[in-house]
Design a protein around this motif. Structure first.
Motif, PDB file in Angstrom:
ATOM      1  N   ALA A  95       0.824  -1.206   0.000  1.00 16.28           N
ATOM      2  CA  ALA A  95       0.000   0.000   0.000  1.00 16.28           C
ATOM      3  C   ALA A  95       0.854   1.249   0.000  1.00 16.28           C
ATOM      4  N   THR A 138      -7.624  -2.554  -4.093  1.00 14.34           N
ATOM      5  CA  THR A 138      -7.820  -3.000  -2.721  1.00 14.34           C
ATOM      6  C   THR A 138      -9.101  -3.818  -2.660  1.00 14.34           C
ATOM      7  N   ASP A 139      -9.324  -4.443  -1.531  1.00 10.56           N
ATOM      8  CA  ASP A 139     -10.580  -5.173  -1.359  1.00 10.56           C
ATOM      9  C   ASP A 139     -11.778  -4.243  -1.522  1.00 10.56           C
ATOM     10  N   ARG A 151      -1.478  -4.449  -6.834  1.00  5.00           N
ATOM     11  CA  ARG A 151      -2.055  -4.333  -5.501  1.00  5.00           C
ATOM     12  C   ARG A 151      -1.566  -3.045  -4.852  1.00  5.00           C
ATOM     13  N   GLY A 152      -2.449  -2.386  -4.141  1.00  6.70           N
ATOM     14  CA  GLY A 152      -2.158  -1.069  -3.590  1.00  6.70           C
ATOM     15  C   GLY A 152      -3.065  -0.070  -4.284  1.00  6.70           C
ATOM     16  N   LEU A 208      -5.781 -10.625  -5.040  1.00  5.17           N
ATOM     17  CA  LEU A 208      -7.026 -10.356  -4.320  1.00  5.17           C
ATOM     18  C   LEU A 208      -8.123 -11.357  -4.674  1.00  5.17           C
TER      19      LEU A 208
END
Length: 323
Positions: A6, A133-134, A129-130, A51
């Motif tokens: 992140a 996100t979810d 990723r970052g 994810l």
């Protein structure tokens, strides 16, 4: 401090993520066709990613990269040109600049422009990723099937992208070629160079200091070259460690590399002026090298396109240090 996954946020770590210079982007024009080539295996297929899992009904023909990060590097390394990407750095970093020339982009100054991604009418979205996100993955997935790629391992990133576009054999060939190239670089190192202990430090204008650890791209390159290891990772999921003024002795080694992540000359000068820094044996012996912003970012950026340049850079530095 945010994790490396992140690390696409504010604070000095944003610069460490090579995002300090956001792009002005090239004008988004007519989309370029996805690159040709052969696919490995068949579709439909399920692609596992950072994810979750994504179902792909057919081989993608129009791929969009949400950033100019590792997912764009992997895609281009596999011979596939996306129809567009989000551009953070202007100009693009050297390792991807020529490969991405002529591909439409938009200025990615922070948040993803989902409207622009959708306007390119993709049948696959790649995003590291970052940025994904979810919480926002459903927004990406609403555009079209989305694969979220690793931010912390170039092989995993390449394999995820290859699986998504059906280029597994190309990915395997590329990994083998990269590893062979790095092995050749390591074999060519003089014995004295292989014994050089490298330490790095980056100074920021708020007074904070960071060192690259053994899980950083620089740390991985050092290991591949057979060099003494960079400091062991102490913070989970981080490629850097915070260094306090009381810990400057940890910078002792045979070669100290000062990194520049865009903080400006004043930050480096302030570090050099510290009494604890001036007392270091490595400093008093003059074994300090300052890298420019491009090479510094390269040593922190984990992608298939930076592995060989990082090995070459470290090999040159330790060879020069060994005399």
């Amino acid at each position: 401090m945010p994790t490396r996954r992140a690390v696409l946020s504010t604070t000095p770590l944003a610069a460490l993520a090579a995002l300090a210079a956001c792009s002005s982007g090239t004008a988004a024009g007519e989309a370029s066709p996805t690159g040709g080539g052969t696919t490995t295996g068949g579709f439909p297929r399920t692609v596992e990613h950072d994810l979750g899992r994504t179902e792909l009904a057919s081989a993608p023909q129009r791929v969009v990269c949400a950033t100019d990060g590792a997912e764009l590097c992997s895609l281009l390394a596999l011979g596939v040109r996306p129809v567009g990407f989000g551009q953070r750095n202007d100009p693009l970093r050297p390792w991807v600049r020529e490969l991405a020339r002529g591909i439409p982009s938009y200025e990615l100054a922070g948040e993803t422009n989902f409207e622009q991604l959708a306007a390119w009418a993709p049948d696959l979205v790649l995003v590291q990723r970052g940025y994904a996100t979810d919480q926002n993955l459903p927004t990406y997935s609403a555009i079209d099937p989305t694969v979220v790629t690793s931010f912390i391992d170039w092989r995993t990133n390449l394999e995820q992208v290859a699986r998504a576009v059906g280029r597994e054999q190309e990915a395997a060939d590329r990994v083998a070629a990269v590893e062979a190239s790095v092995a050749a670089t390591a074999a060519a190192l003089p014995a004295a160079a292989r014994a050089v202990t490298v330490r790095t430090v980056a100074a920021f204008d708020d007074g904070s200091l960071y060192v690259l650890n053994d899980t950083s791209p620089a740390g991985k390159a050092a290991a591949a070259l057979g060099l003494p290891p960079l400091p062991a990772r102490a913070t989970p999921d981080e490629a850097v460690e915070v260094l306090s003024a009381e810990q400057l002795v940890q910078l002792e080694g045979d070669l100290l590399v000062l990194l520049d992540f865009g903080a400006g000359r004043a930050a480096t000068d302030a570090l050099r002026a510290r009494e604890g820094f001036q007392r270091l044996d490595v400093v008093r012996a003059g074994r300090v090298v300052e890298l420019g912003e491009e090479e510094s970012n390269q040593l922190y950026f984990d992608s298939v396109l930076t592995v060989e340049p990082n090995a070459d850079l470290l090999a040159r530095l330790v060879t020069e240090a060994a005399g």
